[in-house]
Design a protein around this motif. Structure first.
Motif, PDB file in Angstrom:
ATOM      1  N   CYS A   1      49.224  34.539   2.032  1.00 57.75           N
ATOM      2  CA  CYS A   1      48.544  33.862   0.933  1.00 57.75           C
ATOM      3  C   CYS A   1      48.938  34.532  -0.373  1.00 57.75           C
ATOM      4  O   CYS A   1      48.875  35.754  -0.487  1.00 57.75           O
ATOM      5  CB  CYS A   1      47.040  33.944   1.101  1.00 57.75           C
ATOM      6  SG  CYS A   1      46.151  33.362  -0.353  1.00 57.75           S
TER       7      CYS A   1
ATOM      8  N   HIS B   1      47.322  34.766  -2.946  1.00 60.34           N
ATOM      9  CA  HIS B   1      46.172  35.340  -3.653  1.00 60.34           C
ATOM     10  C   HIS B   1      45.486  36.485  -2.919  1.00 60.34           C
ATOM     11  O   HIS B   1      44.776  37.264  -3.525  1.00 60.34           O
ATOM     12  CB  HIS B   1      45.125  34.246  -3.912  1.00 60.34           C
ATOM     13  CG  HIS B   1      45.700  33.020  -4.517  1.00 60.34           C
ATOM     14  ND1 HIS B   1      46.263  33.002  -5.783  1.00 60.34           N
ATOM     15  CD2 HIS B   1      45.852  31.766  -4.020  1.00 60.34           C
ATOM     16  CE1 HIS B   1      46.703  31.797  -6.040  1.00 60.34           C
ATOM     17  NE2 HIS B   1      46.478  31.019  -4.983  1.00 60.34           N
ATOM     18  N   CYS B   2      45.624  36.548  -1.614  1.00 63.13           N
ATOM     19  CA  CYS B   2      44.765  37.461  -0.849  1.00 63.13           C
ATOM     20  C   CYS B   2      45.512  38.525  -0.057  1.00 63.13           C
ATOM     21  O   CYS B   2      44.892  39.393   0.552  1.00 63.13           O
ATOM     22  CB  CYS B   2      43.886  36.684   0.118  1.00 63.13           C
ATOM     23  SG  CYS B   2      42.855  35.483  -0.698  1.00 63.13           S
TER      24      CYS B   2
ATOM     25  N   CYS C   1      44.805  29.786   4.177  1.00 66.72           N
ATOM     26  CA  CYS C   1      44.252  31.126   4.009  1.00 66.72           C
ATOM     27  C   CYS C   1      42.753  31.079   4.297  1.00 66.72           C
ATOM     28  O   CYS C   1      42.029  30.261   3.743  1.00 66.72           O
ATOM     29  CB  CYS C   1      44.458  31.625   2.576  1.00 66.72           C
ATOM     30  SG  CYS C   1      43.516  33.143   2.235  1.00 66.72           S
TER      31      CYS C   1
ATOM     32  N   CYS D   1      40.420  32.459   0.942  1.00 69.30           N
ATOM     33  CA  CYS D   1      40.182  31.720  -0.298  1.00 69.30           C
ATOM     34  C   CYS D   1      40.372  30.218  -0.146  1.00 69.30           C
ATOM     35  O   CYS D   1      40.086  29.462  -1.058  1.00 69.30           O
ATOM     36  CB  CYS D   1      41.076  32.244  -1.409  1.00 69.30           C
ATOM     37  SG  CYS D   1      42.794  31.767  -1.196  1.00 69.30           S
TER      38      CYS D   1
ATOM     39  N   TYR E   1      43.248  28.626   0.221  1.00 67.08           N
ATOM     40  CA  TYR E   1      44.575  28.181  -0.206  1.00 67.08           C
ATOM     41  C   TYR E   1      45.313  27.510   0.949  1.00 67.08           C
ATOM     42  O   TYR E   1      45.198  27.946   2.099  1.00 67.08           O
ATOM     43  CB  TYR E   1      45.364  29.395  -0.710  1.00 67.08           C
ATOM     44  CG  TYR E   1      46.819  29.125  -0.983  1.00 67.08           C
ATOM     45  CD1 TYR E   1      47.229  28.632  -2.224  1.00 67.08           C
ATOM     46  CD2 TYR E   1      47.786  29.355  -0.002  1.00 67.08           C
ATOM     47  CE1 TYR E   1      48.564  28.370  -2.456  1.00 67.08           C
ATOM     48  CE2 TYR E   1      49.118  29.105  -0.236  1.00 67.08           C
ATOM     49  CZ  TYR E   1      49.509  28.608  -1.462  1.00 67.08           C
ATOM     50  OH  TYR E   1      50.828  28.351  -1.695  1.00 67.08           O
TER      51      TYR E   1
HETATM   52 ZN    ZN Z   1      43.906  33.471  -0.054  1.00 73.94          ZN
END
Ligand code: ZN
Ligand code: ADP
Ligand code: ZN
Length: 763
Positions: free
Chosen positions: A482, A484-485, A499, A502, A504
């Motif tokens: 991911c 973002h994570c 994900c 979050c 995603y």
């Molecule tokens: Zn994420």
């Protein structure tokens, strides 16, 4: 000022908190506390019932004269239950649950099975006086009384079955005699003993009988066995001394970091003996999977009938009885998985948690507690010692040791003097490049042939924790994450990668984004396929397989271990189950088939779990006289979890992992609260979780917390119930609990959540 107490009456039958308010009598106004166990009049007949005090206020919920008054505080329970109730209330606040859920977790309660009690009538008078009474009864032609007294003169204690059975005496006959103090009815508690202990008791009774025959020769042998046949080495002794020398001051907390095979068990035994010497009791938590006959036998030899065990195959009644025995002083040592933590000992001296890093110490039912944290709280409430032991400490425990929460004790060497095994790391990408498409690398194949030729034993370990559909490239090892994570994306049916932190999503890749290779997808080999492959390569080898399928029967698990232990097979293939604490001296080779599978679970603990599994698996090799070898196969040979496990080094791993946790705000430096929502109605759930996330974002500022999500759970639907989660990050647990309490209130007053199950999870 008048005080009122909210009290829960019946934890066995209700699942929800139903409290009743009572008046606190003046004489208790100063001393009554939440957690106290009290007697209160209840129901129409005002029968005295046991209740648990949840809250004390000066505000009556209705007209005070309508309220009944607390009768008394229960002191007969030696305080154990009150302390446990206080612990339950702490768990309710910390983990989020109802008071009843917490109380049911902590207190032994009886659902139906009443304990078996044996009642008997005994004669209370000296024989001479009883003869006189008998004579008088005969004179008055009280034949039933006379019959009973004659029988009691012959046999001063009669089981009630005989009294009511063959003697045909009714209570109307003996009760008046009891009132006059001539006879008495006594109750003797009969406890149900777990089968394993019964078996050990039988064996020791038999060998004691033999021992008496050939005098003191066998007794000396037995003493030797008690001591394990060895003295503690210097490191073990230092650990024992550290804990025992400061016992007086109470409440010491220790982390015993000892490499695999360093003799932690001997240290635990010495510490338990220390507690018993002081007239205190001990709790030893061990993972269910290590509760083997061999392990129990070691403790039984040392402590005999003073121990009891809990395990998941005990019936509710057997389990209840073990708690009663603890409360009644019938035993001093309770051994078992996490629920043994709640043994109601009156004078608890020490709690020991073996393999403290094990995920099974975390409860998956509400309240979702972690035994390590609850043990710390219980030790604090009762002034007991707490010792955590592991070869691969959890980040939480080691961080605790670094920050002064625990004192670190070390066992740096194997107790038997043996060396840690030699480890070879094999790069599976290189194998593929050189045309080897098999599950076994050439190194592992050669070493396995060698072991079989020399008639030794090998274990092959498949790390199945990573099974849940991460996507990786077999050519370069890249794993899709991911953006973002920093956790891996999960492949879902329908070809989307998601994900779970979050939410995603993206379309599943057809080519590796790093090297362009088309060999991209999920790793799909199971233990059964591996067994077939190895059979094909080594048709002569005797192979045992241990996984969820082969251990289903009652003793399947124990039977496989026994068979392998007595060398009825050459190779044991299995999942996590085979790496835990088993001691097979014949094993000289351990093969780890795909070390990094567990690195890519979408869980911030993935690297930690991988490191632990690899180190523990490697630690199975070379525990006997022969030195051991380990082959680690991996697509990611540079990953620090793999590198550090291969070197059998803990601290470098810890440093790197801690840096990652610190950077991303995960425990132990940060704290993470998960709010899990589940409902059969997908749409309602989606609306509710959005509202909830919005609400948490509104209050997050005040608590300086970071909100992530909402997102689907790793398993987004179970049994047609949809599941979603929102995560909240904040380093300070008190603030996080503040958020949790606000969310609890929000959900309570908001009708949109009426059909939705909400659960909280700390870290
Ligand atoms: Zn994420
Ligand atoms: P750990 O739990 O730390 O992996 P164990 O407690 O299972 O290790 O001990 C490993 C082996 O070492 C056991 O067979 C045990 O009997 C043996 N052992 C423990 N302490 C000593 C000692 N002081 N001297 C000799 N052998 C020991
Ligand atoms: Zn690639």
């Amino acid at each position: 000022m008048n005080l009122y107490a909210d009290i829960i009456i019946d934890i066995a039958h209700s699942r929800l908190d139903q409290t009743f308010q009572y008046r606190v009598p003046g004489e208790l106004a100063e001393t009554l506390e939440p957690g106290n166990v009290v007697l209160v009049p209840f129901g129409r007949g005002d029968h005295p019932k046991k209740g648990y005090v949840l809250r004390i206020t000066d505000h009556a919920a209705c007209a005070p004269e309508k309220l009944k008054t607390i009768l008394q505080v229960e002191t007969s329970l030696a305080g154990a239950e009150s302390k446990l109730t206080a612990l339950a209330l702490w768990m309710r606040d910390y983990y989020g649950s109802t008071a009843v859920q917490a109380l049911r977790t902590v207190l032994p309660f009886r659902e139906q099975a009443a304990p078996k009690k044996k009642r008997k009538l005994v004669l209370r008078l000296p024989a001479g006086e009883a003869q006189e009474v008998l004579a008088r009864c005969r004179q008055k032609h009280q034949t039933a009384r006379a019959r009973l007294l004659e029988a009691l003169l012959a046999e001063p204690a009669l089981p009630m079955e005989i009294v009511t059975g063959s003697l045909k005496i009714t209570p109307s006959v003996w009760k008046p005699l009891a009132e006059q103090g001539i006879v008495a009815c006594e109750t003797e508690q009969i406890y149900r003993t777990p089968a394993v202990l019964r078996q050990l008791q039988e064996e020791s009774r038999r060998s004691a009988a033999v021992g008496r025959q050939d005098a003191d020769g066998s007794k000396a042998a037995a003493d030797e066995h008690n001591a394990g046949g060895f003295r503690l080495n210097a490191a073990q002794q230092a650990a024992v001394d550290a804990v025992c020398s400061r016992w007086e001051s109470g409440g010491g907390r220790y982390l015993l970091h000892g490499v695999t095979g360093s003799g932690k068990t001997a240290v635990y035994m010495e510490l338990i003996a220390c507690a018993l010497k002081r007239g205190q009791q001990a709790i030893l938590l061990i993972p269910e999977i290590s509760l083997t006959y061999q392990n129990v036998i070691r403790f039984y030899h040392r402590f005999g009938d003073r121990i009891s065990i809990l395990h998941s195959r005990l019936s509710q009644a057997e389990r209840y009885d073990q708690f009663e025995r603890a409360r009644d002083g019938d035993i001093d040592v309770m051994i078992g998985p996490r629920s043994a933590l709640f043994a109601p000992f009156p004078r608890l001296g020490i709690i020991i948690i073996d393999e403290e890093h094990e995920p099974s110490y975390k409860s998956e039912t509400v309240p979702r507690y972690h035994a390590r944290e609850v043990a710390r709280k219980r030790a604090e409430l009762e002034g007991a010692q707490l010792v955590l032991g592991s070869a691969t400490p959890s980040l939480e425990a080691y961080y605790g040791a670094q920050t002064g929460l625990y004192e670190l004790l070390r066992l740096p060497d194997r107790a038997t003097g043996g060396q840690l095994p030699t480890v070879y790391t094999v790069d599976l990408r290189a194998e593929l490049k050189e045309g080897n498409h098999s599950i076994l690398s050439r190194t592992l194949y050669e070493k396995l042939s060698g072991v079989l030729a020399e008639k030794k034993q090998a274990m092959l370990f498949l790390n199945r924790r990573g099974y849940m559909g991460f996507v990786s490239c077999r050519s370069c090892g890249a794993v899709l994450k991911c953006p973002h994570c920093d956790v891996s994306l999960s492949l879902h049916r329908g070809g989307r990668m998601v994900c779970h932190y979050c939410g995603y999503e993206e379309q599943a890749a057809k080519h590796c984004p790093v090297c362009g290779s088309p060999y991209i997808g999920g790793f799909r080999a199971g233990t059964q396929q591996i067994e077939e492959v190895v059979k094909g390569m080594f048709p002569e080898a005797r192979i045992l397989r241990m996984d969820a399928d082969t251990t289903r029967g009652k003793d399947g698990h124990a039977e496989i271990l026994r068979a392998f232990g007595s060398h009825e097979a050459d190779i044991l293939i299995g999942t996590q189950m085979i790496v835990k604490g088993h001691d097979f001296p014949g094993v000289t080779l351990v093969g780890i088939l795909a070390a990094d599978l567990s690195l890519h679970v979408s869980d911030y603990r993935a690297a930690e779990r991988t490191y632990q599994l690899l180190t523990q698996a490697a630690g199975r090799a070379g525990r006997g006289r022969e030195p051991g070898e380990v082959v680690i196969q991996t697509y990611d040979p540079e990953h620090y979890a793999v590198v550090c496990a291969a070197r059998q080094e803990y601290e470098p791993f810890y440093e790197q992992e801690l840096a990652y946790r610190r950077l991303s705000g995960y425990p132990p430096t940060g704290n993470l609260l998960a709010v899990h929502l589940a409902a059969p109605d997908e749409e309602k759930l989606a609306v509710a979780v959005d509202y909830l996330a919005r609400f948490i974002r509104q209050i997050a500022g005040k608590y300086q917390a970071l909100v992530i999500g909402p997102a689907d759970e790793p398993i987004a639907k179970i049994n047609d119930v949809y599941r979603k989660a929102v995560y909240v990050k904040q380093a300070d647990t008190r603030r996080l609990i503040g958020v949790k309490n606000m969310v609890e209130q929000y959900i309570e007053i908001n009708s949109g959540f009426s059909d939705i199950r909400v659960q909280f999870e700390m870290n």
